[in-house]
Write a protein that holds these residues in place. Sequence first.
Motif, PDB file in Angstrom:
ATOM      1  N   ALA A 167      17.100 118.497 -70.609  1.00 31.43           N
ATOM      2  CA  ALA A 167      16.702 119.103 -69.340  1.00 31.43           C
ATOM      3  C   ALA A 167      15.687 120.225 -69.529  1.00 31.43           C
ATOM      4  N   LEU A 168      15.938 121.107 -70.498  1.00 34.14           N
ATOM      5  CA  LEU A 168      15.065 122.266 -70.658  1.00 34.14           C
ATOM      6  C   LEU A 168      13.675 121.873 -71.132  1.00 34.14           C
ATOM      7  N   SER A 169      13.572 120.770 -71.861  1.00 32.11           N
ATOM      8  CA  SER A 169      12.247 120.340 -72.337  1.00 32.11           C
ATOM      9  C   SER A 169      11.290 120.109 -71.180  1.00 32.11           C
ATOM     10  N   LEU A 170      11.811 119.662 -70.036  1.00 33.95           N
ATOM     11  CA  LEU A 170      10.966 119.425 -68.864  1.00 33.95           C
ATOM     12  C   LEU A 170      10.426 120.742 -68.299  1.00 33.95           C
ATOM     13  N   GLU A 171      11.248 121.784 -68.326  1.00 22.97           N
ATOM     14  CA  GLU A 171      10.803 123.076 -67.817  1.00 22.97           C
ATOM     15  C   GLU A 171       9.936 123.823 -68.820  1.00 22.97           C
ATOM     16  N   ALA A 172      10.106 123.512 -70.111  1.00 23.26           N
ATOM     17  CA  ALA A 172       9.341 124.189 -71.154  1.00 23.26           C
ATOM     18  C   ALA A 172       7.954 123.589 -71.347  1.00 23.26           C
ATOM     19  N   ALA A 173       7.755 122.351 -70.929  1.00 21.96           N
ATOM     20  CA  ALA A 173       6.500 121.642 -71.186  1.00 21.96           C
ATOM     21  C   ALA A 173       5.261 122.380 -70.678  1.00 21.96           C
ATOM     22  N   PRO A 174       5.274 122.972 -69.477  1.00 24.99           N
ATOM     23  CA  PRO A 174       4.073 123.661 -69.010  1.00 24.99           C
ATOM     24  C   PRO A 174       3.659 124.845 -69.877  1.00 24.99           C
ATOM     25  N   TYR A 175       4.589 125.337 -70.686  1.00 22.36           N
ATOM     26  CA  TYR A 175       4.301 126.491 -71.540  1.00 22.36           C
ATOM     27  C   TYR A 175       4.028 126.090 -72.986  1.00 22.36           C
ATOM     28  N   LYS A 257      11.226 106.011 -88.459  1.00 21.42           N
ATOM     29  CA  LYS A 257      10.981 106.899 -89.596  1.00 21.42           C
ATOM     30  C   LYS A 257      11.487 108.317 -89.360  1.00 21.42           C
ATOM     31  N   VAL A 258      11.855 108.624 -88.117  1.00 17.35           N
ATOM     32  CA  VAL A 258      12.203 110.005 -87.798  1.00 17.35           C
ATOM     33  C   VAL A 258      13.591 110.172 -87.192  1.00 17.35           C
ATOM     34  N   THR A 259      14.280 109.067 -86.908  1.00 18.87           N
ATOM     35  CA  THR A 259      15.595 109.169 -86.285  1.00 18.87           C
ATOM     36  C   THR A 259      16.427 107.932 -86.567  1.00 18.87           C
ATOM     37  N   ASP A 260      17.732 108.106 -86.539  1.00 22.80           N
ATOM     38  CA  ASP A 260      18.646 106.973 -86.654  1.00 22.80           C
ATOM     39  C   ASP A 260      18.834 106.270 -85.316  1.00 22.80           C
ATOM     40  N   TYR A 261      18.268 106.831 -84.269  1.00 20.57           N
ATOM     41  CA  TYR A 261      18.466 106.311 -82.914  1.00 20.57           C
ATOM     42  C   TYR A 261      17.097 105.980 -82.307  1.00 20.57           C
ATOM     43  N   ALA A 262      16.403 105.026 -82.936  1.00 23.30           N
ATOM     44  CA  ALA A 262      15.027 104.724 -82.562  1.00 23.30           C
ATOM     45  C   ALA A 262      14.905 104.226 -81.123  1.00 23.30           C
ATOM     46  N   ALA A 263      15.817 103.357 -80.697  1.00 25.90           N
ATOM     47  CA  ALA A 263      15.736 102.820 -79.332  1.00 25.90           C
ATOM     48  C   ALA A 263      15.898 103.940 -78.305  1.00 25.90           C
ATOM     49  N   ASP A 264      16.817 104.855 -78.561  1.00 26.42           N
ATOM     50  CA  ASP A 264      17.009 105.985 -77.660  1.00 26.42           C
ATOM     51  C   ASP A 264      15.776 106.873 -77.647  1.00 26.42           C
ATOM     52  N   PHE A 265      15.163 107.060 -78.821  1.00 25.27           N
ATOM     53  CA  PHE A 265      13.947 107.859 -78.926  1.00 25.27           C
ATOM     54  C   PHE A 265      12.831 107.284 -78.057  1.00 25.27           C
ATOM     55  N   VAL A 266      12.633 105.975 -78.160  1.00 21.81           N
ATOM     56  CA  VAL A 266      11.589 105.308 -77.378  1.00 21.81           C
ATOM     57  C   VAL A 266      11.871 105.434 -75.883  1.00 21.81           C
ATOM     58  N   ALA A 267      13.137 105.254 -75.505  1.00 18.35           N
ATOM     59  CA  ALA A 267      13.499 105.355 -74.088  1.00 18.35           C
ATOM     60  C   ALA A 267      13.263 106.768 -73.553  1.00 18.35           C
ATOM     61  N   ARG A 268      13.576 107.749 -74.357  1.00 18.45           N
ATOM     62  CA  ARG A 268      13.344 109.132 -73.923  1.00 18.45           C
ATOM     63  C   ARG A 268      11.857 109.412 -73.760  1.00 18.45           C
ATOM     64  N   GLN A 269      11.052 108.947 -74.710  1.00 18.80           N
ATOM     65  CA  GLN A 269       9.610 109.165 -74.610  1.00 18.80           C
ATOM     66  C   GLN A 269       9.051 108.554 -73.329  1.00 18.80           C
ATOM     67  N   ALA A 270       9.522 107.352 -73.003  1.00 19.24           N
ATOM     68  CA  ALA A 270       9.054 106.693 -71.777  1.00 19.24           C
ATOM     69  C   ALA A 270       9.514 107.469 -70.545  1.00 19.24           C
ATOM     70  N   TRP A 271      10.736 107.968 -70.589  1.00 20.56           N
ATOM     71  CA  TRP A 271      11.272 108.735 -69.450  1.00 20.56           C
ATOM     72  C   TRP A 271      10.440 109.988 -69.216  1.00 20.56           C
ATOM     73  N   TYR A 272      10.162 110.737 -70.284  1.00 21.27           N
ATOM     74  CA  TYR A 272       9.408 111.972 -70.123  1.00 21.27           C
ATOM     75  C   TYR A 272       7.980 111.696 -69.676  1.00 21.27           C
ATOM     76  N   ALA A 273       7.404 110.594 -70.160  1.00 22.63           N
ATOM     77  CA  ALA A 273       6.044 110.267 -69.765  1.00 22.63           C
ATOM     78  C   ALA A 273       5.945 109.936 -68.288  1.00 22.63           C
ATOM     79  N   SER A 274       7.039 109.411 -67.720  1.00 26.11           N
ATOM     80  CA  SER A 274       7.022 109.004 -66.304  1.00 26.11           C
ATOM     81  C   SER A 274       7.560 110.078 -65.377  1.00 26.11           C
ATOM     82  N   TYR A 275       8.095 111.174 -65.932  1.00 28.65           N
ATOM     83  CA  TYR A 275       8.726 112.202 -65.104  1.00 28.65           C
ATOM     84  C   TYR A 275       7.658 112.943 -64.313  1.00 28.65           C
ATOM     85  N   PRO A 276       7.845 113.135 -63.013  1.00 27.78           N
ATOM     86  CA  PRO A 276       6.824 113.806 -62.203  1.00 27.78           C
ATOM     87  C   PRO A 276       6.681 115.279 -62.582  1.00 27.78           C
ATOM     88  N   ASP A 277       5.483 115.793 -62.462  1.00 22.63           N
ATOM     89  CA  ASP A 277       5.223 117.210 -62.770  1.00 22.63           C
ATOM     90  C   ASP A 277       5.962 118.103 -61.781  1.00 22.63           C
TER      91      ASP A 277
END
Length: 277
Positions: A167-175, A257-277
């Motif tokens: 949750a906090l990553s979304l609020e921290a992104a503008p900074y 190469k960076v996590t044991d939970y690659a599918a979750d990582f990809v899903a999170r990246q897609a979620w954040y990319a689509s999250y409205p500003d």
Amino acid sequence: MLLTGKVALVTGAARGFGWGIARALGQAGARVCIGDINSDELARSESDLKADGTEVLALSWDVSDLPACQAAVEQVLARWGRLDVVVQNAVYMPLIRFEDTSPELWWQQLHVSLGGLFNMVRASWEVMREQGGGHIMGIASGSSVWGFKDEVTYCTGKHGQEGFVKALSLEAAPYNMAINTIGPSKYIKTTGVTWEQLDAMTPEQKAGWADPVELGKAFVWLAAQPPGRFSGQRFDAGPLADTIAAEGYDFEFAPEKVTDYAADFVARQAWYASYPD
């Protein structure tokens, strides 16, 4: 020396994983503040970092105490004028059944594990915001995604860190602030083993534990990334350290190469990319 010119702060750094993280950050060129409530063991950690050639500031404080966290950050700023990386590694982890867990013990654990992350973020938020960004990292584990007997409170804190980071990553992104967790992903020395106990162990007793300094290189890699590249994610030091050993710090990125939970990582990246500003 990926982190030359950077300033890092690592809590729970008197021994174990925190000690390894702090040493790896220092070996990569960062100036490092190490913190812990155990001042005697912290002195040994300070000596190890100095032997590496790291410019180090050792401070003893309790991460469950917000004013103490703020005072530590103020001392870092007084010494070096900035703060680029915060790793909240401190934890209190008695192995105890729920039926034997008093309300006081429940809150004591959570005030360190989950409260410590809140306090260190609160203490460093304005600093990083004003300087144009930075990295904040919590410590994940298998307890972040699974449940274990005798670890009800510990698992609650680790699960809570994941929600906090998402949750906090979304609020921290503008900074230009990145908020992530990293789990060890390999067996490491248990939290309760002191330096004295560790020194008394045989090589055979320690053979199954990963080197925390090698795992600390995962934190170096993440701290060297532009903060806007990854945030709200869970990384794992095991695969990251193995990747760095095989391909170097400038490896071609792939989630596995960076996590044991690659599918979750990809899903999170897609979620954040689509999250409205």
